[in-house]
Write a protein that holds these residues in place. Structure first.
Motif, PDB file in Angstrom:
ATOM      1  N   GLY A  89       0.786  -1.226   0.000  1.00 28.74           N
ATOM      2  CA  GLY A  89       0.000   0.000   0.000  1.00 28.74           C
ATOM      3  C   GLY A  89       0.817   1.275   0.000  1.00 28.74           C
ATOM      4  N   LYS A  90       2.116   1.183   0.224  1.00 25.87           N
ATOM      5  CA  LYS A  90       2.943   2.390   0.314  1.00 25.87           C
ATOM      6  C   LYS A  90       3.425   2.835  -1.063  1.00 25.87           C
ATOM      7  CE  LYS A  90       4.643   1.810   5.044  1.00 25.87           C
ATOM      8  NZ  LYS A  90       5.838   1.706   5.908  1.00 25.87           N
ATOM      9  N   ARG A  91       3.597   4.157  -1.191  1.00 33.13           N
ATOM     10  CA  ARG A  91       4.222   4.718  -2.389  1.00 33.13           C
ATOM     11  C   ARG A  91       5.730   4.671  -2.194  1.00 33.13           C
ATOM     12  NH1 ARG A  91       1.638   9.869  -3.677  1.00 33.13           N
ATOM     13  NH2 ARG A  91       0.466   8.678  -5.249  1.00 33.13           N
ATOM     14  N   VAL A  92       6.424   4.077  -3.167  1.00 33.87           N
ATOM     15  CA  VAL A  92       7.857   3.839  -2.998  1.00 33.87           C
ATOM     16  C   VAL A  92       8.643   4.263  -4.225  1.00 33.87           C
ATOM     17  CG1 VAL A  92       7.538   1.926  -1.382  1.00 33.87           C
ATOM     18  CG2 VAL A  92       7.628   1.452  -3.835  1.00 33.87           C
ATOM     19  N   TYR A  93       9.896   4.593  -3.967  1.00 33.29           N
ATOM     20  CA  TYR A  93      10.892   4.785  -5.022  1.00 33.29           C
ATOM     21  C   TYR A  93      11.695   3.490  -5.119  1.00 33.29           C
ATOM     22  CZ  TYR A  93      15.186   5.990  -7.383  1.00 33.29           C
ATOM     23  OH  TYR A  93      16.231   5.981  -8.258  1.00 33.29           O
ATOM     24  N   THR A  94      11.922   3.017  -6.348  1.00 31.52           N
ATOM     25  CA  THR A  94      12.774   1.842  -6.572  1.00 31.52           C
ATOM     26  C   THR A  94      13.593   2.049  -7.841  1.00 31.52           C
ATOM     27  OG1 THR A  94      11.185   0.640  -7.967  1.00 31.52           O
ATOM     28  CG2 THR A  94      11.023   0.299  -5.562  1.00 31.52           C
ATOM     29  N   ASN A  95      14.500   1.118  -8.088  1.00 31.02           N
ATOM     30  CA  ASN A  95      15.240   1.076  -9.353  1.00 31.02           C
ATOM     31  C   ASN A  95      14.495   0.204 -10.362  1.00 31.02           C
ATOM     32  OD1 ASN A  95      18.256   0.977  -7.428  1.00 31.02           O
ATOM     33  ND2 ASN A  95      17.398   2.742  -8.483  1.00 31.02           N
ATOM     34  N   GLY A  96      13.180   0.302 -10.339  1.00 29.53           N
ATOM     35  CA  GLY A  96      12.346  -0.509 -11.214  1.00 29.53           C
ATOM     36  C   GLY A  96      12.328  -0.010 -12.651  1.00 29.53           C
ATOM     37  N   PRO A  97      11.805  -0.829 -13.575  1.00 33.68           N
ATOM     38  CA  PRO A  97      11.835  -0.528 -15.008  1.00 33.68           C
ATOM     39  C   PRO A  97      10.645   0.314 -15.470  1.00 33.68           C
ATOM     40  CG  PRO A  97      10.869  -2.684 -14.669  1.00 33.68           C
ATOM     41  CD  PRO A  97      11.235  -2.166 -13.292  1.00 33.68           C
ATOM     42  N   HIS A  98      10.633   0.592 -16.770  1.00 31.50           N
ATOM     43  CA  HIS A  98       9.490   1.236 -17.402  1.00 31.50           C
ATOM     44  C   HIS A  98       8.437   0.161 -17.656  1.00 31.50           C
ATOM     45  CE1 HIS A  98      11.957   4.760 -17.932  1.00 31.50           C
ATOM     46  NE2 HIS A  98      12.734   4.215 -18.847  1.00 31.50           N
ATOM     47  N   ALA A  99       7.562  -0.056 -16.697  1.00 38.81           N
ATOM     48  CA  ALA A  99       6.524  -1.078 -16.830  1.00 38.81           C
ATOM     49  C   ALA A  99       5.323  -0.671 -15.989  1.00 38.81           C
ATOM     50  CB  ALA A  99       7.043  -2.444 -16.382  1.00 38.81           C
ATOM     51  N   SER A 100       4.139  -1.059 -16.435  1.00 35.75           N
ATOM     52  CA  SER A 100       2.926  -0.692 -15.699  1.00 35.75           C
ATOM     53  C   SER A 100       2.872  -1.385 -14.346  1.00 35.75           C
ATOM     54  CB  SER A 100       1.687  -1.021 -16.524  1.00 35.75           C
ATOM     55  OG  SER A 100       1.657  -2.398 -16.874  1.00 35.75           O
ATOM     56  N   VAL A 101       3.303  -2.644 -14.290  1.00 29.64           N
ATOM     57  CA  VAL A 101       3.408  -3.416 -13.057  1.00 29.64           C
ATOM     58  C   VAL A 101       4.657  -4.282 -13.181  1.00 29.64           C
ATOM     59  CG1 VAL A 101       2.293  -5.106 -11.522  1.00 29.64           C
ATOM     60  CG2 VAL A 101       0.883  -3.473 -12.787  1.00 29.64           C
ATOM     61  N   PHE A 102       5.374  -4.467 -12.077  1.00 26.75           N
ATOM     62  CA  PHE A 102       6.579  -5.295 -12.148  1.00 26.75           C
ATOM     63  C   PHE A 102       6.886  -5.940 -10.809  1.00 26.75           C
ATOM     64  CE2 PHE A 102       7.785  -0.995 -11.049  1.00 26.75           C
ATOM     65  CZ  PHE A 102       8.749  -1.113 -10.075  1.00 26.75           C
TER      66      PHE A 102
END
Length: 341
Positions: A89-102
């Motif tokens: 439920g938290k809003r987070v910063y990550t080193n995630g990719p350009h994707a709608s869900v991952f």
């Protein structure tokens, strides 16, 4: 689950693809995130998009085609493994990719997750990706205060690096051929900006510093010719910080480099951001988590200005236009954010 994800499939070939993602059976150190914003890293992503980074053709390389690009993301945690349920439920910063869900696996060395503070815009929050890169220039320079610092290249990384040095009390000179980027740098509080030939820039630096030149010179471009120029602008006993990643071939005289460094006691330092670990069991050690916390604090209190650098907020369907704009319209495209929802 069907998702949309940016995939670079070949040289100057990129698309938003519909893919299937297995959303269950998360590992204890894994979370499922729905993206709100992601940030395009012009240096790293364009190197893959244009095949400037030869590793795109090496099977098994981190950026090998087809490459699911992107490594700066802000979103909401939808689900988490047993060890990370507090993040749901938290809003987070990550080193995630350009994707709608991952799916995102945490790693104590390279894979950060951090809460996004209230009061910071989603665009500023995700653009912290480039601030993390830029702050490595400050991290790797010797501590100092009322010193002269030259930053060559006033794109996203160079502008932010200049701001970080100014926060320590340095007298900062920004160098860039683009009048627009020089103006944005001044709008962000950088007092001195220069352009022109190498000789004209050198004369300008000498005039501003009273002939002493720069104690620290930062190559924020990532080109060996710029690093050589930086060496010539650096004072005796000073430092050249290579902040941008050199990727293209350059023919030059290495003797000039080493002789100048030798005679004038100049130190040349690399500043790849990944040297510092994501986290550490020892509180006194420097980490990516502490760096990001500092960046968010400076954004919140107005000391670090990111908004003037953000030029485009685009839907992910326009990824091709975004890459081409960053590649060919550098006056207009600087900070580009993808809006997922």
């Amino acid at each position: 689950m069907q998702i949309n994800q940016v995939v670079i499939t070949g040289k100057r070939e990129v698309s938003l693809q519909s893919l299937t993602l297995e959303e269950g059976n998360l590992a204890p150190n894994e979370v499922l995130i729905e993206s709100e914003r992601s940030f395009i890293s012009a240096g790293t992503e364009l190197a893959g998009y244009t095949a400037t980074d030869a590793d795109v053709y090496k099977e098994g390389a981190w950026c090998a085609y087809p490459w699911k690009s992107g490594y700066g993301n802000v979103g909401r945690v939808l689900d988490a493994g047993n060890g990370l349920s507090a993040w749901i439920g938290k809003r987070v910063y990550t080193n995630g990719p350009h994707a709608s869900v991952f799916r995102y696996t945490l790693d104590p060395i390279y894979r950060i997750i951090a809460s996004v503070p209230e009061g910071i815009s989603l665009e500023d929050a995700v653009a912290a990706r480039m601030a993390m890169v830029a702050m490595s220039g400050l991290d790797n320079a010797k501590p100092g205060y009322a010193r002269w610092v030259v930053v060559i290249g006033l794109g996203m990384v160079g502008n932010l690096a200049a701001q970080f040095f100014r926060l320590t009390g340095a007298h900062v000179i920004g160098v860039d051929p683009s009048a627009r980027r020089r103006q944005v740098a001044q709008d962000c509080g950088i007092p001195h900006v220069l352009s022109g030939t190498e000789e004209e820039v050198a004369a300008g630096v000498a005039e501003l510093t009273g002939g002493k030149l720069a104690e620290v010179t930062v190559d924020a471009v990532g080109h060996s010719a710029v690093s050589l120029q930086a060496l010539r602008l650096t004072a005796q006993g000073g430092e050249v910080v290579v902040l941008g990643s050199p990727r293209t071939e350059f023919a030059g005289n290495l003797t000039e480099v080493f002789r100048t460094a030798h005679i004038r006691w100049i130190t040349i330092k690399g500043a790849l951001e990944w040297y510092a670990p994501t986290e550490s069991p020892l509180d006194h050690l420097y980490t990516q988590q502490k760096k990001l916390a500092a960046i968010y604090s400076w954004i919140a209190d107005g000391r670090l200005r990111i908004a003037p650098l953000l030029t485009h907020l685009l839907p992910p369907q326009e990824i091709k236009a975004a890459y081409e704009g960053l590649l060919n319209q550098k006056e207009d495209y600087v900070g580009v954010v993808l809006k997922w929802k």
